[in-house]
Structure formats: structure tokens, C-alpha cells
Design an enzyme around this catalytic site. Structure first.
Site, mmCIF file in Angstrom:
data_model
loop_
_atom_site.group_PDB
_atom_site.id
_atom_site.type_symbol
_atom_site.label_atom_id
_atom_site.label_comp_id
_atom_site.label_asym_id
_atom_site.label_seq_id
_atom_site.Cartn_x
_atom_site.Cartn_y
_atom_site.Cartn_z
ATOM 1 N N ASP A 135 33.122 -34.836 -21.074
ATOM 2 C CA ASP A 135 32.168 -34.336 -22.081
ATOM 3 C C ASP A 135 32.811 -34.331 -23.453
ATOM 4 O O ASP A 135 32.688 -33.386 -24.224
ATOM 5 C CB ASP A 135 31.705 -32.924 -21.702
ATOM 6 N N LYS A 137 33.129 -34.783 -27.121
ATOM 7 C CA LYS A 137 32.216 -34.940 -28.273
ATOM 8 C C LYS A 137 32.715 -34.022 -29.384
ATOM 9 O O LYS A 137 33.437 -33.052 -29.115
ATOM 10 C CB LYS A 137 30.785 -34.584 -27.860
ATOM 11 N N ASN A 140 33.034 -30.342 -29.022
ATOM 12 C CA ASN A 140 34.050 -29.751 -28.129
ATOM 13 C C ASN A 140 35.454 -29.972 -28.654
ATOM 14 O O ASN A 140 36.420 -29.717 -27.946
ATOM 15 C CB ASN A 140 33.942 -30.380 -26.724
ATOM 16 N N ASP A 156 36.291 -26.792 -23.708
ATOM 17 C CA ASP A 156 35.134 -26.926 -22.816
ATOM 18 C C ASP A 156 35.356 -27.842 -21.623
ATOM 19 O O ASP A 156 35.103 -29.041 -21.676
ATOM 20 C CB ASP A 156 33.895 -27.401 -23.582
ATOM 21 N N THR A 176 38.704 -42.786 7.964
ATOM 22 C CA THR A 176 38.540 -44.168 8.446
ATOM 23 C C THR A 176 38.018 -44.975 7.259
ATOM 24 O O THR A 176 36.916 -44.728 6.784
ATOM 25 C CB THR A 176 37.477 -44.203 9.560
HETATM 26 O O1 LIG Z 1 34.342 -21.510 -33.040
HETATM 27 C C1 LIG Z 1 35.349 -20.952 -33.416
HETATM 28 N N1 LIG Z 1 36.456 -20.774 -32.622
HETATM 29 C C2 LIG Z 1 36.637 -21.169 -31.325
HETATM 30 C C3 LIG Z 1 35.671 -21.800 -30.529
HETATM 31 C C4 LIG Z 1 35.986 -22.129 -29.222
HETATM 32 C C5 LIG Z 1 34.985 -22.824 -28.389
HETATM 33 C C6 LIG Z 1 35.099 -23.091 -27.026
HETATM 34 C C7 LIG Z 1 33.925 -23.773 -26.702
HETATM 35 C C8 LIG Z 1 33.174 -23.871 -27.848
HETATM 36 N N2 LIG Z 1 33.820 -23.319 -28.861
HETATM 37 C C9 LIG Z 1 31.849 -24.560 -27.918
HETATM 38 C C10 LIG Z 1 30.712 -23.583 -27.808
HETATM 39 C C11 LIG Z 1 29.381 -24.273 -28.019
HETATM 40 C C12 LIG Z 1 29.357 -25.042 -29.334
HETATM 41 N N3 LIG Z 1 30.443 -25.974 -29.383
HETATM 42 C C13 LIG Z 1 31.760 -25.316 -29.241
HETATM 43 C C14 LIG Z 1 31.783 -25.570 -26.742
HETATM 44 N N4 LIG Z 1 32.317 -25.068 -25.518
HETATM 45 C C15 LIG Z 1 33.439 -24.323 -25.453
HETATM 46 O O2 LIG Z 1 34.011 -24.094 -24.362
HETATM 47 C C16 LIG Z 1 37.245 -21.850 -28.736
HETATM 48 C C17 LIG Z 1 38.162 -21.225 -29.556
HETATM 49 N N5 LIG Z 1 37.862 -20.896 -30.832
HETATM 50 C C18 LIG Z 1 35.481 -20.402 -34.806
HETATM 51 C C19 LIG Z 1 36.377 -19.391 -35.083
HETATM 52 C C20 LIG Z 1 36.460 -18.902 -36.409
HETATM 53 C C21 LIG Z 1 35.694 -19.437 -37.433
HETATM 54 C C22 LIG Z 1 34.820 -20.465 -37.098
HETATM 55 C C23 LIG Z 1 34.011 -21.077 -38.192
HETATM 56 F F1 LIG Z 1 34.542 -22.265 -38.453
HETATM 57 F F2 LIG Z 1 32.744 -21.208 -37.778
HETATM 58 F F3 LIG Z 1 34.066 -20.297 -39.262
HETATM 59 C C24 LIG Z 1 34.680 -20.957 -35.812
#
Ligand SMILES: O=C(Nc1cc(-c2cc3c([nH]2)[C@]2(CCCNC2)CNC3=O)ccn1)c1cccc(C(F)(F)F)c1
Length: 320
Positions: A135, A137, A140, A156, A176
Site C-alpha cells: 500500500d 502511496k 503513507n 501503515d 505435495t
Molecule cells: O500525521 C502526523 N504524524 C504522524 C502520523 C502517523 C500516521 C500513521 C498512519 C497515518 N499517519 C495515516 C493515517 C491516515 C492518513 N494518512 C496517514 C495512514 N496510516 C497510518 O498508519 C504516524 C506518526 N506521526 C502529524 C504530526 C504533527 C503535525 C502534522 C501536520 F503536518 F499535519 F502538522 C502531522
């Protein structure tokens, strides 16, 4: 080995969601004792959720290009059992948003190569562990911070699959082989090959700002778009691709090869001239020497050092 005590004992969970995906919501949270900012992914307990945790934990060990799992809890929310994955907080958010912000001027080849190299190293780590992500993209791919030298990490593992966890391993003597279908033998190779295809699409987007396959009608995949993908029908429109190297284009072509067996493998990409040229430190030094004046000074310095060396050699000859 999941934590059974209540996550709120150890973490303060903030209500604002960082991202909402099909297989889980991600919230910001903070470790009460250390104050460390983290991201929390909440999954409904299921075999699939447990598989995601197992593969993500295994994958992120010894790899700086995969989002680190810090803790896993098994808690009940409103009588619904949940799996809670605490991850390092990627303050830069998704690569997807970064690309959208730059829509007017896509990345230079060097910037794109920097990101591609990090993705390739993450995928190489997975493929060497016989894990396919399946996946890949920009949604992720997450950035450590908002700066341009942020590190890109893969997250992810909701679709990830490990190679030989087939119910009956193909190698067992009890198996087999007479009746096994080719796709069973190929299967894991196909899974890995689909990661290469996805990286080809990401590389294409990084270099020009739009995807190689799209349906005129916006986001829903149309049958015309499906056919373009199946036949590998995409272009390098001159406007954006005129000044991009043929090495970059041929690397993309090797990744967007319809036949998974013919498609380039992760090793092929790691050793490709495009990637090695653009990310070796020589390339970066040459890039630093962009300033002609510095280059001339350097060449003059090298010339005079060579003369000095020749004189020393000459002197030496006389002595000997
Ligand atoms: O997302 C942020 N931090 C973050 C995010 C993740 C994360 C893990 C996963 C996802 N994000 C998504 C969720 C659905 C949307 N795509 C991303 C897909 N699957 C996952 O497993 C992991 C660790 N730190 C973040 C933190 C601070 C600021 C900002 C921002 F840039 F928005 F200000 C974002």
C-alpha cells in the site's frame, strides 16, 4: 506482547486527529512521564489488526526509514476491544501534502532522488525480510519535520504481507508439489513487485507533480484508467519532462513495467545509475561546486599542487 494496562495511565491523548485512514484513526498523544509527543493509531481488535502490529513492529526494527512503533496496548473502549499503536510523531505530516503544496514547482531530480532513496531503502529492508508493504502511496509516507532535509519514513502496515507465512510452507516435505498452482509459487514475488510499481508512480509524481495514470472524471477510477494501467499506457509530457534526465525516465519505465516478472527489482533500483549518480556524495559535492568561481579556484589549486608534486618527484629523482 501488548500492554494490558490502560493507555491513559501512560499517555495523554489529544482529541484532534492527525489523519483518518480506511483502517484506523491517528491521534496526537503525549507520554506523561517523558513529555514525548507521539502518534496513536486506534484499531478495532481483529486478526488483521494484530497482523498489522506484528509486521509493523518487526519491520521498524533496525530501519530508520520506517515509522517507529514505541508501544502497543490492548484496551477496551465502550466494550469494543481495541489495539492501540503508539508511534514516533512525524511532525512533517504526509509526503502527499508536501507534494500538493509544491504543485506549481515539482521537485528537482536531486530532491526527488533524496526522497526516492529513502523509500527505496525502506522497501529494500522490507523485501529483504520477505515482507511486501502493498500500500505504498504518498499518504503513507511521513516526514520527520517541516524542513527540506526531513527524513521520509514508511508507515501503515495494514496491507503488509509476509512471504512464507502460507498455512503450509511450500518447503515442507509434507507438501505435495504436484498440485501447486504457479501463482502460489509466484505469489510473494508478485506482492513485492507491486511495491516497485507503486514506487514508480510516486517517483513520477515527485518529478512532475501529477500522476502517470488518471481518469478524466476526477478521483473515481474509471474503466479507461484501469485499461491505461493494465497496458502501461502513460506519457512523459514534454512541458514538465523535457529537462528531466533520460536515466530518470528509463528508471520509471523499468518500474512501471506491466509484467511483474519483467519489472525491475529493489536491487535493480538500488544499483541504478540514476539513483547512485544523484545520491552519491560526489554528486552532492559537485552540486556544492555549482559556483563556477569556486570550481576554477579548486582546479587552479589542484594544478599548482600537481606542479609542486612534480617538482618534488623531479628533486627525488635527482637524489636517487
Ligand atoms: O500525521 C502526523 N504524524 C504522524 C502520523 C502517523 C500516521 C500513521 C498512519 C497515518 N499517519 C495515516 C493515517 C491516515 C492518513 N494518512 C496517514 C495512514 N496510516 C497510518 O498508519 C504516524 C506518526 N506521526 C502529524 C504530526 C504533527 C503535525 C502534522 C501536520 F503536518 F499535519 F502538522 C502531522
Amino acid at each position: 506482547a501488548t500492554n494490558r494496562n490502560n493507555i491513559t495511565d501512560d499517555y495523554e491523548i489529544s482529541p484532534d486527529a492527525l489523519g483518518v485512514g480506511i483502517n484506523g484513526k491517528v491521534l496526537k498523544c503525549k507520554h506523561r512521564r517523558t513529555g514525548q509527543k507521539c502518534a496513536l493509531k486506534i484499531l478495532k481488535d481483529s486478526i488483521k489488526a494484530r497482523q498489522e502490529v506484528i509486521l509493523h513492529k518487526k519491520a521498524c526494527e533496525n530501519c530508520q526509514y520506517i515509522v517507529q512503533v514505541l508501544d502497543v496496548y490492548e484496551n477496551k473502549f465502550r466494550s469494543q476491544r481495541c489495539i492501540l499503536i503508539v508511534m514516533e510523531c512525524m511532525e512533517g505530516g504526509e509526503l502527499f501534502n508536501r507534494i500538493q503544496q509544491r504543485n506549481d514547482n515539482p521537485y528537482t531530480e536531486r530532491d526527488a532522488a533524496r526522497y526516492i532513496l529513502m523509500i527505496v531503502q525502506a522497501v529494500n529492508h522490507l523485501h529483504k525480510m520477505d515482507i511486501a508493504h502493498r500500500d505504498l502511496k504518498p499518504e503513507n509516507l511521513l516526514l520527520t519535520n517541516q524542513s527540506n532535509d526531513a527524513i521520509l519514513k514508511l508507515g501503515d502496515f495494514g496491507f503488509a504481507k509476509e512471504g512464507h507465512n502460507e498455512p503450509l510452507p511450500l518447503t515442507s516435505p509434507l507438501f505435495t508439489p504436484y498440485y501447486v498452482a504457479p501463482e502460489i509459487l509466484y505469489h510473494n514475488r508478485y506482492d513485492k513487485a507491486c511495491d516497485i510499481w507503486s514506487m514508480g508512480v510516486i517517483m513520477y509524481i515527485l518529478l512532475c507533480g501529477y500522476p502517470p495514470f488518471f481518469s478524466e472524471g476526477g478521483h473515481t477510477i474509471s474503466s479507461r484508467m484501469k485499461n491505461k494501467i493494465k497496458t502501461g499506457d502513460y506519457r512523459f509530457p514534454d512541458a514538465e519532462w523535457r529537462n528531466i534526465s533520460s536515466e530518470a525516465k528509463s528508471t520509471i519505465q523499468r518500474m512501471l513495467t506491466v509484467d511483474p516478472v519483467q519489472r525491475i527489482t529493489i536491487d535493480g533500483i538500488l544499483t541504478s545509475s540514476w539513483l547512485t549518480e544523484l545520491t552519491s556524495d560526489r554528486a552532492i559535492n559537485m552540486n556544492a561546486l555549482q559556483d563556477v568561481e569556486t570550481r576554477q579556484q579548486l582546479e587552479a589549486a589542484v594544478a599548482s599542487a600537481t606542479d609542486d608534486q612534480r617538482r618534488i618527484d623531479d628533486d627525488l629523482d635527482i637524489e636517487i
